[in-house]
Design a protein around this motif. Structure first.
Motif, PDB file in Angstrom:
ATOM      1  N   GLU A  58       0.830  -1.206   0.000  1.00  0.00           N
ATOM      2  CA  GLU A  58       0.000   0.000   0.000  1.00  0.00           C
ATOM      3  C   GLU A  58       0.867   1.259   0.000  1.00  0.00           C
ATOM      4  N   ASP A  59       2.041   1.152   0.624  1.00  0.00           N
ATOM      5  CA  ASP A  59       2.919   2.309   0.771  1.00  0.00           C
ATOM      6  C   ASP A  59       3.638   2.671  -0.525  1.00  0.00           C
ATOM      7  N   THR A  60       3.594   1.782  -1.532  1.00  0.00           N
ATOM      8  CA  THR A  60       4.335   2.046  -2.772  1.00  0.00           C
ATOM      9  C   THR A  60       3.418   2.180  -3.986  1.00  0.00           C
ATOM     10  N   ARG A  61       2.145   2.405  -3.751  1.00  0.00           N
ATOM     11  CA  ARG A  61       1.185   2.436  -4.858  1.00  0.00           C
ATOM     12  C   ARG A  61       1.484   3.543  -5.867  1.00  0.00           C
ATOM     13  N   ASP A  62       2.055   4.656  -5.391  1.00  0.00           N
ATOM     14  CA  ASP A  62       2.348   5.768  -6.305  1.00  0.00           C
ATOM     15  C   ASP A  62       3.814   5.786  -6.728  1.00  0.00           C
ATOM     16  N   GLY A  63       4.538   4.691  -6.459  1.00  0.00           N
ATOM     17  CA  GLY A  63       5.934   4.603  -6.866  1.00  0.00           C
ATOM     18  C   GLY A  63       6.909   5.252  -5.911  1.00  0.00           C
ATOM     19  N   SER A  64       6.431   5.702  -4.746  1.00  0.00           N
ATOM     20  CA  SER A  64       7.312   6.282  -3.735  1.00  0.00           C
ATOM     21  C   SER A  64       7.242   5.434  -2.470  1.00  0.00           C
ATOM     22  N   LEU A  65       8.106   5.754  -1.501  1.00  0.00           N
ATOM     23  CA  LEU A  65       8.144   4.998  -0.253  1.00  0.00           C
ATOM     24  C   LEU A  65       8.566   5.923   0.882  1.00  0.00           C
ATOM     25  N   ASN A  66       7.926   5.764   2.026  1.00  0.00           N
ATOM     26  CA  ASN A  66       8.268   6.517   3.223  1.00  0.00           C
ATOM     27  C   ASN A  66       9.776   6.457   3.464  1.00  0.00           C
ATOM     28  N   GLU A  95       8.589  -7.863   7.618  1.00  0.00           N
ATOM     29  CA  GLU A  95       8.153  -7.282   8.883  1.00  0.00           C
ATOM     30  C   GLU A  95       8.216  -5.754   8.869  1.00  0.00           C
ATOM     31  N   SER A  96       9.243  -5.184   8.239  1.00  0.00           N
ATOM     32  CA  SER A  96       9.398  -3.728   8.284  1.00  0.00           C
ATOM     33  C   SER A  96       8.576  -3.021   7.213  1.00  0.00           C
ATOM     34  N   LEU A  97       8.368  -3.671   6.052  1.00  0.00           N
ATOM     35  CA  LEU A  97       7.687  -3.010   4.934  1.00  0.00           C
ATOM     36  C   LEU A  97       6.209  -3.352   4.841  1.00  0.00           C
ATOM     37  N   LYS A  98       5.792  -4.463   5.472  1.00  0.00           N
ATOM     38  CA  LYS A  98       4.395  -4.914   5.418  1.00  0.00           C
ATOM     39  C   LYS A  98       3.878  -4.992   3.971  1.00  0.00           C
ATOM     40  N   PRO A  99       4.619  -5.668   3.089  1.00  0.00           N
ATOM     41  CA  PRO A  99       4.210  -5.678   1.680  1.00  0.00           C
ATOM     42  C   PRO A  99       3.147  -6.734   1.409  1.00  0.00           C
ATOM     43  N   GLN A 100       2.469  -6.568   0.264  1.00  0.00           N
ATOM     44  CA  GLN A 100       1.655  -7.671  -0.230  1.00  0.00           C
ATOM     45  C   GLN A 100       2.581  -8.811  -0.642  1.00  0.00           C
ATOM     46  N   TYR A 101       3.669  -8.449  -1.279  1.00  0.00           N
ATOM     47  CA  TYR A 101       4.718  -9.427  -1.535  1.00  0.00           C
ATOM     48  C   TYR A 101       6.002  -8.703  -1.920  1.00  0.00           C
ATOM     49  N   ILE A 102       7.116  -9.405  -1.734  1.00  0.00           N
ATOM     50  CA  ILE A 102       8.428  -8.961  -2.191  1.00  0.00           C
ATOM     51  C   ILE A 102       8.853  -9.914  -3.296  1.00  0.00           C
ATOM     52  N   GLU A 103       9.217  -9.348  -4.450  1.00  0.00           N
ATOM     53  CA  GLU A 103       9.679 -10.176  -5.569  1.00  0.00           C
ATOM     54  C   GLU A 103      11.125  -9.841  -5.880  1.00  0.00           C
ATOM     55  N   ILE A 104      11.946 -10.866  -6.022  1.00  0.00           N
ATOM     56  CA  ILE A 104      13.345 -10.684  -6.406  1.00  0.00           C
ATOM     57  C   ILE A 104      13.504 -11.170  -7.836  1.00  0.00           C
ATOM     58  N   GLY A 105      13.853 -10.248  -8.723  1.00  0.00           N
ATOM     59  CA  GLY A 105      14.110 -10.592 -10.119  1.00  0.00           C
ATOM     60  C   GLY A 105      15.597 -10.539 -10.392  1.00  0.00           C
ATOM     61  N   ILE A 106      16.113 -11.522 -11.130  1.00  0.00           N
ATOM     62  CA  ILE A 106      17.540 -11.593 -11.421  1.00  0.00           C
ATOM     63  C   ILE A 106      17.735 -11.766 -12.920  1.00  0.00           C
ATOM     64  N   SER A 107      18.460 -10.839 -13.542  1.00  0.00           N
ATOM     65  CA  SER A 107      18.863 -11.009 -14.930  1.00  0.00           C
ATOM     66  C   SER A 107      20.387 -11.061 -14.965  1.00  0.00           C
TER      67      SER A 107
END
Length: 287
Positions: free
Chosen positions: A100-108, A241-253
């Motif tokens: 919810e905190d990153t919906r507009d592309g920014s973060l606290n 725990e600190s970000l309370k995300p819906q999910y964290i995704e790690i992408g690797i290229s």
């Protein structure tokens, strides 16, 4: 209408090594070479001339020709192609925070500090595992891991939720003329770290999915061979725990400088696994 890159500084900044590594990673074939001057490549329907030195007066013009040919062959914008060329010498790790905190592309700002710190811990865990293959690193970290982390850079934040990009350099294999050569990849330490991060995260997911109350510790301990460490567990749980995300995704290229090309990887760890992962990490530390 697509944008064409005409800025001479941008065109001059594309190095022959970057371009040749990129072409090899795309399956292009070198047809001929004029020592010290240029190489000729076949890429699909396009025949490309790649100068071997940026000092040539017409170097920017030749790079503009190459970008135009790549645009035709790949049917995508020169801006995207130039970005891939710029990052061709790096393994790129993208850590995406969807919340919810990153919906507009920014973060606290305070959560941003946590995000950067915990992303660093994520990669450091893999760097430690690639160095000595232990399951836990509670104190001083291996010197190889510390040197590796000093070489890693942050790239510009990418669009899409809130994405941190880490650049891990991968040196090309060159002959004395500075041309890429085909030699077996022995995977020196620096080239093992990011694959260890991928296998460790995949092993974490598998261990969490398979673990029951009776076999939880055993599954996590067995996964240590794939790069799963208590440090990796702690970094993943701290991100949630600190970000309370819906999910964290790690992408690797993976870098085009790698002899053996690896496909793009995307790994996300389900938030529902966090209590189990935390308990397993604590149990391993207590043994």
């Amino acid at each position: 209408m697509r944008v064409r890159i005409s800025d001479k500084q941008v065109l001059q900044s594309i190095t022959p090594v970057q371009l040749m590594a990129y072409l090899r990673s795309k399956g292009a074939t070198q047809l001929d070479e004029y020592p010290g001057k240029a190489t000729i490549w076949q890429y699909g329907n396009e025949e490309l001339l790649v100068p071997l030195a940026t000092r040539f007066a017409d170097y920017p013009a030749r790079m503009a020709d190459v970008l135009a040919a790549l645009e035709r062959e790949e049917d995508r914008s020169q801006l995207l192609i130039e970005a891939d060329l710029r990052h061709s010498g790096f393994d790129v790790i993208r850590v995406r925070n969807v919340s919810e905190d990153t919906r507009d592309g920014s973060l606290n700002i305070m959560r941003s500090v946590d995000f950067v710190s915990q992303t660093r811990d994520l990669l450091l865990a893999a760097a430690c595992s690639a160095a000595t293959h232990k399951i836990s690193y509670p104190g001083r970290k291996p010197q190889d891991a510390e040197r590796f982390m000093d070489s890693v850079r942050f790239a510009q934040t990418a669009h899409g939720s809130f994405i941190l990009q880490l650049l891990a350099p991968v040196a090309p294999d060159l002959n004395v003329q500075g041309t890429l050569v085909d030699i077996p990849e022995a995977l020196p330490y620096e080239k093992r770290v990011v694959p260890t991060l991928q296998s460790g995260l995949e092993a974490l997911n598998t261990a969490a999915q398979q673990a029951s109350n009776d076999s939880r510790l055993e599954h996590f301990q067995q996964a240590a061979a794939s790069g799963l460490t208590t440090n990796l567990c702690d970094a993943v749980t701290a991100l949630h725990e600190s970000l309370k995300p819906q999910y964290i995704e790690i992408g690797i290229s993976y870098s085009a400088n790698r002899r053996q090309q690896r496909p793009l990887a995307r790994i996300s760890v389900d938030a529902g696994y966090m209590p189990l992962i935390r308990e397993a990490s604590a149990a391993i530390k207590a043994t």
